[in-house]
Each structure stands twice: as structure tokens, then as C-alpha cells.
Motif scaffolding. Structure first.
Motif, PDB file in Angstrom:
ATOM      1  N   MET A   1       0.845  -1.186   0.000  1.00  0.00           N
ATOM      2  CA  MET A   1       0.000   0.000   0.000  1.00  0.00           C
ATOM      3  C   MET A   1       0.884   1.241   0.000  1.00  0.00           C
ATOM      4  O   MET A   1       1.536   1.553   0.995  1.00  0.00           O
ATOM      5  N   ILE A   2       0.931   1.927  -1.139  1.00  0.00           N
ATOM      6  CA  ILE A   2       1.759   3.129  -1.261  1.00  0.00           C
ATOM      7  C   ILE A   2       1.060   4.303  -0.588  1.00  0.00           C
ATOM      8  O   ILE A   2      -0.111   4.576  -0.843  1.00  0.00           O
ATOM      9  N   VAL A   3       1.796   4.998   0.277  1.00  0.00           N
ATOM     10  CA  VAL A   3       1.334   6.258   0.854  1.00  0.00           C
ATOM     11  C   VAL A   3       2.242   7.342   0.281  1.00  0.00           C
ATOM     12  O   VAL A   3       3.428   7.392   0.612  1.00  0.00           O
ATOM     13  N   PRO A   4       1.717   8.202  -0.594  1.00  0.00           N
ATOM     14  CA  PRO A   4       2.573   9.179  -1.259  1.00  0.00           C
ATOM     15  C   PRO A   4       2.885  10.404  -0.405  1.00  0.00           C
ATOM     16  O   PRO A   4       3.006  11.519  -0.903  1.00  0.00           O
ATOM     17  N   ASP A  12      -0.737   8.496   6.416  1.00  0.00           N
ATOM     18  CA  ASP A  12       0.071   7.343   6.799  1.00  0.00           C
ATOM     19  C   ASP A  12      -0.553   6.627   7.998  1.00  0.00           C
ATOM     20  O   ASP A  12      -0.622   5.394   8.029  1.00  0.00           O
ATOM     21  N   ALA A  13      -1.026   7.396   8.980  1.00  0.00           N
ATOM     22  CA  ALA A  13      -1.647   6.803  10.174  1.00  0.00           C
ATOM     23  C   ALA A  13      -2.888   5.998   9.804  1.00  0.00           C
ATOM     24  O   ALA A  13      -3.125   4.910  10.336  1.00  0.00           O
ATOM     25  N   VAL A  14      -3.684   6.515   8.857  1.00  0.00           N
ATOM     26  CA  VAL A  14      -4.883   5.803   8.429  1.00  0.00           C
ATOM     27  C   VAL A  14      -4.517   4.521   7.691  1.00  0.00           C
ATOM     28  O   VAL A  14      -5.117   3.460   7.912  1.00  0.00           O
ATOM     29  N   ALA A  15      -3.522   4.591   6.817  1.00  0.00           N
ATOM     30  CA  ALA A  15      -3.091   3.397   6.079  1.00  0.00           C
ATOM     31  C   ALA A  15      -2.634   2.304   7.036  1.00  0.00           C
ATOM     32  O   ALA A  15      -2.986   1.128   6.876  1.00  0.00           O
ATOM     33  N   ARG A  16      -1.871   2.677   8.040  1.00  0.00           N
ATOM     34  CA  ARG A  16      -1.343   1.690   8.983  1.00  0.00           C
ATOM     35  C   ARG A  16      -2.432   1.156   9.910  1.00  0.00           C
ATOM     36  O   ARG A  16      -2.351   0.012  10.370  1.00  0.00           O
ATOM     37  N   LEU A  18      -5.679   0.872   8.939  1.00  0.00           N
ATOM     38  CA  LEU A  18      -6.543   0.043   8.094  1.00  0.00           C
ATOM     39  C   LEU A  18      -5.871  -1.266   7.708  1.00  0.00           C
ATOM     40  O   LEU A  18      -6.539  -2.301   7.576  1.00  0.00           O
ATOM     41  N   GLY A  19      -4.551  -1.226   7.539  1.00  0.00           N
ATOM     42  CA  GLY A  19      -3.814  -2.348   6.982  1.00  0.00           C
ATOM     43  C   GLY A  19      -4.097  -3.712   7.599  1.00  0.00           C
ATOM     44  O   GLY A  19      -4.423  -4.667   6.865  1.00  0.00           O
ATOM     45  N   PRO A  20      -4.010  -3.873   8.914  1.00  0.00           N
ATOM     46  CA  PRO A  20      -4.198  -5.216   9.488  1.00  0.00           C
ATOM     47  C   PRO A  20      -5.576  -5.817   9.202  1.00  0.00           C
ATOM     48  O   PRO A  20      -5.673  -6.970   8.771  1.00  0.00           O
ATOM     49  N   PRO A  29      -1.468  -9.887   3.366  1.00  0.00           N
ATOM     50  CA  PRO A  29      -0.842  -9.005   4.359  1.00  0.00           C
ATOM     51  C   PRO A  29      -0.454  -7.680   3.718  1.00  0.00           C
ATOM     52  O   PRO A  29       0.010  -7.644   2.578  1.00  0.00           O
ATOM     53  N   VAL A  30      -0.659  -6.592   4.446  1.00  0.00           N
ATOM     54  CA  VAL A  30      -0.429  -5.260   3.899  1.00  0.00           C
ATOM     55  C   VAL A  30       0.911  -4.706   4.377  1.00  0.00           C
ATOM     56  O   VAL A  30       1.198  -4.686   5.578  1.00  0.00           O
ATOM     57  N   VAL A  31       1.714  -4.258   3.427  1.00  0.00           N
ATOM     58  CA  VAL A  31       2.972  -3.573   3.723  1.00  0.00           C
ATOM     59  C   VAL A  31       2.828  -2.134   3.242  1.00  0.00           C
ATOM     60  O   VAL A  31       2.568  -1.889   2.062  1.00  0.00           O
TER      61      VAL A  31
END
Length: 290
Positions: A1-4, A12-16, A18-20, A29-31
Motif C-alpha cells: 500500500m503506497i502512501v505518497p 500514513d496513520a490511516v493506512a497503517r 486500516l492495513g491489518p 498481508p499489507v505492507v
């Protein structure tokens, strides 16, 4: 998952967060990979070139529809080169003033600005930033004349707001909630059409005297253009599953965010409307970057 955008940003906080849950729901699995700089253009450029296998996604923000207006060259089409999956959340902004400003509410601030045209200043996180455009919308809706002071990011802006070097500005709620509570900044109104649960006693700008005002930043999950419909629908369902978890809801609330549920069918129209709105504000602001 790219966070630009840089690590530690709200996106970035939202991506991390949501990821799990998203990873469990999809079986992948999300990186999270941060590719910051230039308003998100380098990271998004990598996203739109990714294989259409659904294994590379991106978490983007309002910058995505601002960039075409302020950068001379953007190497992709902000609408045609992505596949919207879900708009995750909005980022309510709050209009704050330094306590030295003799205005207790929005109406008094407007009256003060009209009585002293060009003497009040407002800060932003930079030319063409969402914080800049939120203030430009206030200028447009009220006819006031205030000076823009661009900063290199929200951190320096908040420091100078608290110090009184700049008099007012729109900032994300999570960045200034502690200062509002301490009385070192005064909150006059939130930018969204509904009050924020994080600041329930602060009226919306519309309630406070600017009836047509509505502005919020947002965060969305997208993929490169051309993802198969089955993949899109599967990922949209996975987002819903992840968003229902109490730990993710708490994480969003902790960032002062408001969850949204715009899926892949409605998201394209949302992006198109947001692009038109932001390009109008960019043109009004005169912001431009190389």
C-alpha cells in the motif's frame, strides 16, 4: 500500500490503522510504503504504473485533486489513471485564532477583517495546501481581505499560531485540540457541514455565519486504472469489514477523523466533483509550484 506522503502524516496513520484488518479480510498481508515529496506526485506516479493485479494499492488525500492546478506538470491523469475503491474518512479542519485577536466568534472575525482590510494574516501548510484552500474558500464566501503566510508544513504553522506570529488559520483538529483545551488558541468554527465529535461545542462555519461554507480534506483507497471489477468489489467489501472494527474506529477518532462510506460506485463522481471544486479554489488563490 503506497502512501505518497511522509511517515507520520495523517494519511500514513490511516493506512497503517486500516492495513491489518484489510489484510485479514483479503488474505493479503499489507505492507505500507511511504514515497513522499512534491505533494504526493512521485508516490502516485509509482502507483498508477503498477501492475493491474490488485497487489499494489495507494492511500491518497485531497492533494490528489489539488496538484493538477498548482504544478505545471503532473505525469498522470488524476481521474483516468486510478481506480477508486473507497473514500475512507474526512479530515475536519478547525478555524483557530490567537487569543490576542479581538474576535470571539466568526461573525466578529469577519467584521474585524472588513474593518481592517489587509491587516489580518492567516497561515497555511504551504501554497496550494488544503489549509490554504480552506482559507481561500472563507475569503471567497465572505469577501474579506486577509494576507496569506505559507509555512513548510503544519508543525511550524502551529508553533507560530500558538506564539502569535500568525493570527489565524485552518488546521486539522488533532493538531490543535490540546492548544484549544489549554486556551492558547481559540476555536471559532469547524469546516465541515456537521460538528466534529472531537469538538462538539464548536459550531460549523455554516452555523457560525458563513451559510454556504463547507470544506474538508479526505483520505481514499485507490488502485491503478483497470483493476478487474471482481477485485474492486472484493476490496471494497474488505474495507467495510475493517472499518467496522472498534479498534479502527478508535484510531480514526484519535486522529479527529470522520469515517466515510463512499464505495467504488459513487467514488468516481465524488472525485470528479472534488477536482472541480479544488481547481476553482486553486485558480482563485493564484498558487503555483514548479
Amino acid at each position: 500500500m503506497i502512501v505518497p506522503l511522509a511517515a507520520g502524516s495523517t494519511v500514513d496513520a490511516v493506512a497503517r490503522a486500516l492495513g491489518p484488518g484489510f489484510g485479514r479480510a483479503t488474505g493479503h498481508p499489507v505492507v505500507v510504503e511511504n514515497i513522499g515529496g512534491a505533494g504526493g506526485i512521485p508516490g502516485t506516479s509509482q502507483l498508477v504504473k503498477a501492475a493491474k493485479d490488485g497487489l499494489t494499492l495507494g492511500m491518497i488525500s485531497s492533494n490528489h485533486v489539488i496538484n493538477p492546478g498548482i504544478y505545471k506538470t503532473v505525469p498522470y491523469d488524476s481521474l483516468k489513471d486510478i481506480t477508486p475503491i473507497a473514500v475512507i474518512a474526512t479530515v475536519p479542519l478547525v478555524l483557530v485564532v490567537h487569543p490576542s485577536v479581538p474576535a470571539k466568534d466568526v461573525k466578529e472575525l469577519i467584521a474585524l477583517a472588513k474593518a481592517r482590510p489587509g491587516t489580518l494574516n492567516y497561515g497555511s501548510a504551504g501554497n496550494g495546501s488544503t489549509l490554504h484552500l480552506a482559507s481561500e474558500l472563507l475569503v471567497s464566501e465572505t469577501g474579506i481581505e486577509i494576507k496569506h503566510v505559507p509555512y513548510r508544513g503544519t508543525g511550524p504553522l502551529v508553533t507560530d499560531l500558538v506564539g502569535g506570529q500568525v493570527q489565524m488559520g485552518f488546521v486539522s483538529i488533532s493538531q490543535v485540540a490540546s492548544h484549544i483545551k489549554a486556551g492558547t488558541l481559540r476555536a471559532l468554527g469547524v469546516s465541515t457541514t456537521s460538528r466534529s465529535a472531537a469538538l462538539p461545542d464548536v459550531p460549523t462555519l455554516a452555523e457560525a455565519g458563513v451559510p454556504k461554507y463547507s470544506f474538508d480534506a479526505w483520505i481514499a483507497l485507490v488502485g491503478p486504472a483497470g483493476l478487474p471489477k471482481a477485485t474492486i468489489d472484493s476490496y471494497a467489501a474488505a474495507v467495510k469489514t475493517a472499518m467496522a472494527a472498534s479498534e479502527l474506529q478508535s484510531a480514526l477518532a484519535g486522529q479527529g477523523l470522520t469515517p466515510m462510506s463512499i464505495g467504488p460506485d459513487a467514488a468516481p463522481a465524488f472525485f470528479q466533483a472534488e477536482l472541480a471544486k479544488h481547481q476553482k479554489l486553486v485558480k482563485q488563490s493564484g498558487a503555483t509550484l514548479d
